[in-house]
Design a protein around this motif. Structure first.
Motif, PDB file in Angstrom:
ATOM      1  N   LEU A  73      40.662 -39.170   3.038  1.00 17.23           N
ATOM      2  CA  LEU A  73      40.384 -37.763   3.328  1.00 17.23           C
ATOM      3  C   LEU A  73      41.524 -37.078   4.075  1.00 17.23           C
ATOM      4  O   LEU A  73      41.433 -35.910   4.435  1.00 17.23           O
ATOM      5  N   GLY A  74      42.602 -37.836   4.352  1.00 19.14           N
ATOM      6  CA  GLY A  74      43.743 -37.270   5.061  1.00 19.14           C
ATOM      7  C   GLY A  74      43.476 -37.068   6.545  1.00 19.14           C
ATOM      8  O   GLY A  74      44.094 -36.215   7.189  1.00 19.14           O
ATOM      9  N   GLN A  75      42.566 -37.862   7.105  1.00 20.60           N
ATOM     10  CA  GLN A  75      42.215 -37.741   8.519  1.00 20.60           C
ATOM     11  C   GLN A  75      42.986 -38.766   9.342  1.00 20.60           C
ATOM     12  O   GLN A  75      43.394 -39.798   8.831  1.00 20.60           O
ATOM     13  N   PRO A  76      43.165 -38.486  10.637  1.00 19.33           N
ATOM     14  CA  PRO A  76      43.897 -39.441  11.488  1.00 19.33           C
ATOM     15  C   PRO A  76      43.114 -40.740  11.679  1.00 19.33           C
ATOM     16  O   PRO A  76      41.895 -40.766  11.563  1.00 19.33           O
ATOM     17  N   ASP A  77      43.842 -41.814  11.984  1.00 19.74           N
ATOM     18  CA  ASP A  77      43.221 -43.122  12.197  1.00 19.74           C
ATOM     19  C   ASP A  77      42.485 -43.218  13.545  1.00 19.74           C
ATOM     20  O   ASP A  77      41.773 -44.171  13.791  1.00 19.74           O
ATOM     21  N   THR A  78      42.676 -42.256  14.396  1.00 19.44           N
ATOM     22  CA  THR A  78      42.077 -42.281  15.724  1.00 19.44           C
ATOM     23  C   THR A  78      40.565 -42.167  15.654  1.00 19.44           C
ATOM     24  O   THR A  78      40.031 -41.347  14.907  1.00 19.44           O
ATOM     25  N   THR A  92      36.122 -47.760   7.391  1.00 20.92           N
ATOM     26  CA  THR A  92      36.252 -46.455   8.061  1.00 20.92           C
ATOM     27  C   THR A  92      37.681 -45.951   7.942  1.00 20.92           C
ATOM     28  O   THR A  92      37.916 -44.782   7.630  1.00 20.92           O
ATOM     29  N   LEU A  93      38.643 -46.844   8.167  1.00 22.91           N
ATOM     30  CA  LEU A  93      40.055 -46.452   8.036  1.00 22.91           C
ATOM     31  C   LEU A  93      40.365 -46.007   6.611  1.00 22.91           C
ATOM     32  O   LEU A  93      41.053 -45.004   6.411  1.00 22.91           O
ATOM     33  N   ALA A  94      39.873 -46.725   5.628  1.00 18.46           N
ATOM     34  CA  ALA A  94      40.126 -46.370   4.225  1.00 18.46           C
ATOM     35  C   ALA A  94      39.545 -44.994   3.912  1.00 18.46           C
ATOM     36  O   ALA A  94      40.201 -44.163   3.264  1.00 18.46           O
ATOM     37  N   ARG A  95      38.314 -44.735   4.374  1.00 24.95           N
ATOM     38  CA  ARG A  95      37.671 -43.435   4.129  1.00 24.95           C
ATOM     39  C   ARG A  95      38.456 -42.316   4.815  1.00 24.95           C
ATOM     40  O   ARG A  95      38.735 -41.279   4.206  1.00 24.95           O
ATOM     41  N   LYS A  96      38.849 -42.536   6.078  1.00 25.75           N
ATOM     42  CA  LYS A  96      39.589 -41.503   6.818  1.00 25.75           C
ATOM     43  C   LYS A  96      40.940 -41.213   6.136  1.00 25.75           C
ATOM     44  O   LYS A  96      41.341 -40.061   6.006  1.00 25.75           O
ATOM     45  N   ARG A  97      41.620 -42.254   5.714  1.00 21.19           N
ATOM     46  CA  ARG A  97      42.932 -42.074   5.078  1.00 21.19           C
ATOM     47  C   ARG A  97      42.794 -41.357   3.738  1.00 21.19           C
ATOM     48  O   ARG A  97      43.636 -40.518   3.397  1.00 21.19           O
TER      49      ARG A  97
END
Length: 161
Positions: free
Chosen positions: A136-141, A129-134
């Protein structure tokens, strides 16, 4: 010697009954006009997904539990304000007070989501999930990707005009 006591309530009992029959209610959650995917995602985060991939985070329920004493004080103030107005022959604005409580509740839910605090230790997102969010430039929260779900939290006052 006989002592007689006469109780004169000057309408206080009637005012108490009038206040007791003001069934105003504040609902806090995802807006009815939100996209179906947002609603389903919010439900999964509030209660956990059936497949167990999304853990229960309960942003609304945990925020309400964490802040219940603050909300009780606000409700007590609403009651005292309404009683004071009734004593002066004025109609209390219970809806306006409940609107204030609703805004406060939504603000607290959003703040809890942004700070990743749900009445428990911060949640650890899965590495995938963290890898996907990062990527996409999304926060880790947790619970914040596009702000679409966060912006869909609303309140509604029922039963008070």
């Amino acid at each position: 010697m006989t002592l007689k006591l006469k109780d004169i309530d000057n309408g206080f009992a009637a005012m108490g009954r009038a206040l007791a029959h003001k069934p105003g209610k504040v609902n806090i959650g995802i807006s009815e006009s939100a996209d179906r995917e947002v609603v389903l995602r919010a439900l999964a985060h509030e209660f956990g997904s059936e497949d167990g991939r999304i853990k229960q985070r309960a942003p609304v329920r945990s925020t309400m539990d964490t802040n219940k004493e603050k909300y009780r004080k606000v409700l007590k103030g609403i009651g005292l304000e309404a009683l004071g107005k009734m004593l002066h022959g004025e109609k209390p604005n219970v809806k306006g007070s409940l609107d204030q409580l609703g805004r406060m509740g939504v603000r607290d839910v959003k703040a809890a989501i942004k700070s990743d605090k749900f009445g428990q230790p911060p949640l650890q997102l899965a590495a995938s999930t963290l890898a996907r969010k990062r990527a996409l430039g999304q926060p880790d929260t947790a619970l914040i990707a596009t702000h679409e779900m966060l912006d869909s939290y609303m309140y509604a006052v029922e039963g008070e005009e």
